[in-house]
Write an enzyme that holds these catalytic residues in place. Structure first.
Site, PDB file in Angstrom:
ATOM      1  N   LEU A 159       0.948  -1.465   0.067  1.00 18.91           N
ATOM      2  CA  LEU A 159      -0.030   0.048   0.304  1.00 18.91           C
ATOM      3  C   LEU A 159       0.542   1.569   0.209  1.00 18.91           C
ATOM      4  CD1 LEU A 159      -2.586  -1.461   3.030  1.00 18.91           C
ATOM      5  CD2 LEU A 159      -2.445  -1.327   0.329  1.00 18.91           C
ATOM      6  N   PRO A 160       0.337   2.766  -0.578  1.00 19.22           N
ATOM      7  CA  PRO A 160       1.095   3.831  -0.872  1.00 19.22           C
ATOM      8  C   PRO A 160       1.750   4.273   1.160  1.00 19.22           C
ATOM      9  CG  PRO A 160      -1.428   3.650  -1.959  1.00 19.22           C
ATOM     10  CD  PRO A 160      -1.101   3.015  -1.251  1.00 19.22           C
ATOM     11  N   THR A 188       5.829   0.629   2.133  1.00 18.91           N
ATOM     12  CA  THR A 188       6.706   1.496   3.142  1.00 18.91           C
ATOM     13  C   THR A 188       6.841   2.498   3.583  1.00 18.91           C
ATOM     14  OG1 THR A 188       8.555   0.833   0.936  1.00 18.91           O
ATOM     15  CG2 THR A 188       9.019   2.647   2.449  1.00 18.91           C
ATOM     16  N   LYS A 234      14.483  -0.142   5.037  1.00 23.93           N
ATOM     17  CA  LYS A 234      14.263   0.220   3.506  1.00 23.93           C
ATOM     18  C   LYS A 234      14.346   1.193   3.676  1.00 23.93           C
ATOM     19  CE  LYS A 234      11.647   0.018  -0.378  1.00 23.93           C
ATOM     20  NZ  LYS A 234      10.662  -0.297  -0.583  1.00 23.93           N
ATOM     21  N   LYS A 247       7.670  11.154  -1.088  1.00 26.98           N
ATOM     22  CA  LYS A 247       7.128  10.280   0.433  1.00 26.98           C
ATOM     23  C   LYS A 247       8.595   9.686   1.194  1.00 26.98           C
ATOM     24  CE  LYS A 247       5.294   6.188   0.625  1.00 26.98           C
ATOM     25  NZ  LYS A 247       5.471   5.133   1.385  1.00 26.98           N
TER      26      LYS A 247
END
Length: 322
Positions: A90-91, A119, A194, A269
């Site tokens: 998911l975003p 992430t 990450k 982001k």
């Protein structure tokens, strides 16, 4: 002759996790988030013989997986209640948090293992783990690296946060989507790895874009200079696999008007996440902060939906204006 299956039984906080060691044995896998990365990842699980239940707000994305043999579920809850594993891709922080709260709100099977490959902030991952654990189930964070090419080829790197036993329980499934599955530590540590990796990627892409622009303006042929970079000390993943210069790497988004791939708004982001955790840990990241500002500027020029390698085209155009 029936294949012999060996099972490892792993005791975790009073509940038993079973890892099926037979590579051909299918599991019921829920997959939520079928975008540029998730669609390929889910497809690879189908190829491995798993039975997929999928959900995405995009009807075309769901139909594409249905055509490959997946069952399309009507809600997050339906996915969770009909799956041995649930993978989410998911975003951002808010969507992950809300999805999990909604997904487990009416209860889940204690044997279900939830794997978040989004992430997000490590603290958000830790909070989600508590929500899932509160319902008696298991959660690990397992973000990925390798981009769309890695997702398509099932060569992703997974960075897993959770207990050693939980890592062993999910490793077999993740091997259906990736080549390197690494246990990074406790909950949230997959996300920490990450975020640091993506900050390096953002910095290196800006640096490569700058030097390619400079080399071309000085009169060097881009292919010649690209070959030099890839055979000397400037070599990096961006230069070898994902060149931002059209014509250098055939599969790179640069050859498709920077469509698809890893969107600039997502890179922005992720660099924002790096900035946040750097502030909370009192860690100086001057280059990370500068890369974040560069990508925020690229977004402000309406390029947020383009692949993040569009920073090369943005810088080239800025130079030409001068």
């Amino acid at each position: 002759m029936m294949a012999f299956r060996v099972r490892n039984v792993l005791q975790i906080s009073g509940c038993v996790l079973q890892r099926n060691m037979s590579s051909g044995a299918g599991k019921r896998v829920g997959f939520i988030g079928l975008g540029n990365m998730g669609g390929h990842m889910a497809s690879n699980l189908i190829k491995k013989g798993h039975k997929l239940n999928v959900f995405d707000i995009s009807a075309p994305a769901c139909e594409a997986l249905k055509a490959k043999g997946a069952t399309v579920s009507k809600s997050y809850q339906d996915v969770a209640k009909s799956s041995d594993f649930v993978v989410t891709m998911l975003p951002n922080n808010d969507i992950v948090s809300e999805t999990y709260k909604e997904m487990v709100s009416s209860g889940v099977n204690s044997s279900t293992i939830f794997i978040d490959s989004s992430t997000i902030d490590p603290m958000v991952a830790q909070a989600v783990q508590k929500v899932v654990k509160g319902q008696g189930a298991t959660f690990v964070d397992a973000p990925v690296s390798g981009g769309v090419p890695g997702a398509a080829a099932a060569t992703l790197t997974f960075m897993v946060g959770g207990t050693e036993a939980e890592y062993e329980a999910v490793k077999g499934l993740l091997e259906g989507m990736g080549q390197k599955i690494t246990h990074c530590g406790g909950y949230g540590m997959g996300q920490a790895a990450k975020i640091c990796n993506n900050m390096m990627l953002g910095i290196s892409m800006v640096g490569l874009s700058e030097v390619m622009n400079l080399a071309i303006r000085l009169g060097l042929d881009p292919k010649t200079f690209g070959d030099i970079v890839n055979s000397s000390t400037g070599r990096c993943w961006s230069s070898e696999v994902y060149s931002p210069v059209p014509g250098l790497v055939a599969t790179a988004p640069a050859n498709f008007d920077y469509a698809g791939g890893f969107a600039t708004n997502l890179m922005t982001k992720d660099l924002g996440l790096a900035s946040g955790v750097a502030t909370s840990s009192n860690t100086p990241i001057p280059l990370g902060a500068m890369a974040h500002q560069v990508y925020r500027t690229v977004m402000a020029h309406g390029l947020g939906d383009k692949d993040f390698s569009v920073v090369y085209d943005f810088l080239r155009n800025q130079q030409e204006k001068k």
